[in-house]
Design an enzyme around this catalytic site. Sequence first.
Site, PDB file in Angstrom:
ATOM      1  N   SER A  29      31.967  15.097  36.904  1.00  0.00           N
ATOM      2  CA  SER A  29      30.782  15.715  37.455  1.00  0.00           C
ATOM      3  C   SER A  29      29.712  16.471  36.778  1.00  0.00           C
ATOM      4  O   SER A  29      28.459  16.222  37.125  1.00  0.00           O
ATOM      5  CB  SER A  29      31.361  15.638  38.975  1.00  0.00           C
ATOM      6  OG  SER A  29      31.617  16.586  39.108  1.00  0.00           O
ATOM      7  N   THR A 150      29.122  16.693  42.306  1.00  0.00           N
ATOM      8  CA  THR A 150      27.978  17.807  41.760  1.00  0.00           C
ATOM      9  C   THR A 150      28.775  19.726  42.438  1.00  0.00           C
ATOM     10  O   THR A 150      29.770  18.957  43.090  1.00  0.00           O
ATOM     11  CB  THR A 150      26.968  17.442  42.462  1.00  0.00           C
ATOM     12  OG1 THR A 150      25.631  16.638  42.091  1.00  0.00           O
ATOM     13  CG2 THR A 150      26.031  19.072  41.853  1.00  0.00           C
ATOM     14  N   THR A 168      25.538  19.209  37.830  1.00  0.00           N
ATOM     15  CA  THR A 168      25.404  17.666  37.506  1.00  0.00           C
ATOM     16  C   THR A 168      25.719  17.382  36.191  1.00  0.00           C
ATOM     17  O   THR A 168      24.047  18.197  35.552  1.00  0.00           O
ATOM     18  CB  THR A 168      25.287  17.344  39.080  1.00  0.00           C
ATOM     19  OG1 THR A 168      25.634  16.269  39.032  1.00  0.00           O
ATOM     20  CG2 THR A 168      24.139  16.656  38.525  1.00  0.00           C
ATOM     21  N   ARG A 178      16.965  10.335  33.381  1.00  0.00           N
ATOM     22  CA  ARG A 178      16.793  10.400  34.898  1.00  0.00           C
ATOM     23  C   ARG A 178      16.759  11.673  35.781  1.00  0.00           C
ATOM     24  O   ARG A 178      18.228  12.208  35.176  1.00  0.00           O
ATOM     25  CB  ARG A 178      17.616   9.470  35.164  1.00  0.00           C
ATOM     26  CG  ARG A 178      18.495   8.991  36.700  1.00  0.00           C
ATOM     27  CD  ARG A 178      19.016  10.178  37.128  1.00  0.00           C
ATOM     28  NE  ARG A 178      19.898  10.027  38.504  1.00  0.00           N
ATOM     29  CZ  ARG A 178      20.614  10.755  39.526  1.00  0.00           C
ATOM     30  NH1 ARG A 178      20.941  11.849  38.856  1.00  0.00           N
ATOM     31  NH2 ARG A 178      20.563  10.780  40.745  1.00  0.00           N
ATOM     32  N   THR A 201      24.819  16.846  47.616  1.00  0.00           N
ATOM     33  CA  THR A 201      25.771  15.854  46.589  1.00  0.00           C
ATOM     34  C   THR A 201      25.593  14.366  46.847  1.00  0.00           C
ATOM     35  O   THR A 201      25.417  14.434  48.583  1.00  0.00           O
ATOM     36  CB  THR A 201      27.014  16.604  46.234  1.00  0.00           C
ATOM     37  OG1 THR A 201      27.710  16.206  47.386  1.00  0.00           O
ATOM     38  CG2 THR A 201      27.515  17.600  45.991  1.00  0.00           C
ATOM     39  N   GLY A 202      25.243  13.970  45.973  1.00  0.00           N
ATOM     40  CA  GLY A 202      25.899  12.450  46.345  1.00  0.00           C
ATOM     41  C   GLY A 202      24.428  11.442  46.091  1.00  0.00           C
ATOM     42  O   GLY A 202      24.147  11.688  44.472  1.00  0.00           O
TER      43      GLY A 202
END
Length: 298
Positions: A29, A150, A168, A178, A201-202
């Site tokens: 990640s 992350t 990340t 992106r 995170t997410g």
Amino acid sequence: MAALKAGRPALDAVEAGVREVESDAADHSVGLGGYPNLLGDVEQDASIMDGRTLLAGAVAALKGYPHAISVARKVMEMLPHVLLVGEGATRFAGEMGFTLAELRTPDAMAAWRERLLKAMPLATFETLHEARDLAHWVYLASDPERAGGTTNFIALDAEGNLASGVSTSGWFAKYPGRVGDSPIIGAGNYADNRYGAATCTGMGEMALRAGAARSVVLYLKTGMTVDAAVRQAMLDLNDLGGDYLDSMSILALDREGAPAGFTNLEQGEIYWMLTDTMTAPAQVIRTFVQTHKRWGKR
Ligand code: ASP
């Protein structure tokens, strides 16, 4: 903790912590071994914030340098800027003397190739760089096996200074260029000595739209406890419309050192906590909060 015990500032501690994870090739990640974007490039996002001064530095879509967090710190220290992206970030890393490295490890690239070839014919895969319809394939970024991850570090030093660091490689198979929440101050990262610090995170798009990390710190400013502040920032995600709502986890530390970790993932998600009186880091279960989830065009 070694940095903090040696009397170094919280900023040094978070940078050192994040660097450890960036160096771990088994962690897909972040940093070395991070899962690549749709075109097979590892693009890194990172930011660091100093709660003493509210100074911050960040890089987005950085290629070829394993320690994005240290490049972010240099942006903060050497430039009158906060965020460098893409070619400019890469150029600056070189100028600052960071060493270029191959971040694409064989197993991350094998997983990328295997996943893409499951979805598209070999001829399409081989000509993806020239394809005009990359957006069509971005649904691969929702692959639950490889979606994201992350590293978040928050530290409070003996002087009462807070710092936060986030790094990340973003979502697997993301559209090239992106940028997620991690390098955006206020979205994925925020620290203010007077109140506390928060990191996310997410699904970065959600933290971006909700201004999640800054929300936590503002809620602390209003006098909420750290638990109440993070819970409210999580619940704010329910105001987001649209078809792409997914995982979100928020970590925070208030100025007294009280932590809070919340998640909308299944119960049992953890974070790690370490104080100077502990001999080893302890796992803490995050508080689960249900928030809306939908992924429109899976
Ligand atoms: N927040 C990161 C991003 O959106 C990824 C993650 O934490 O899963 O890039």
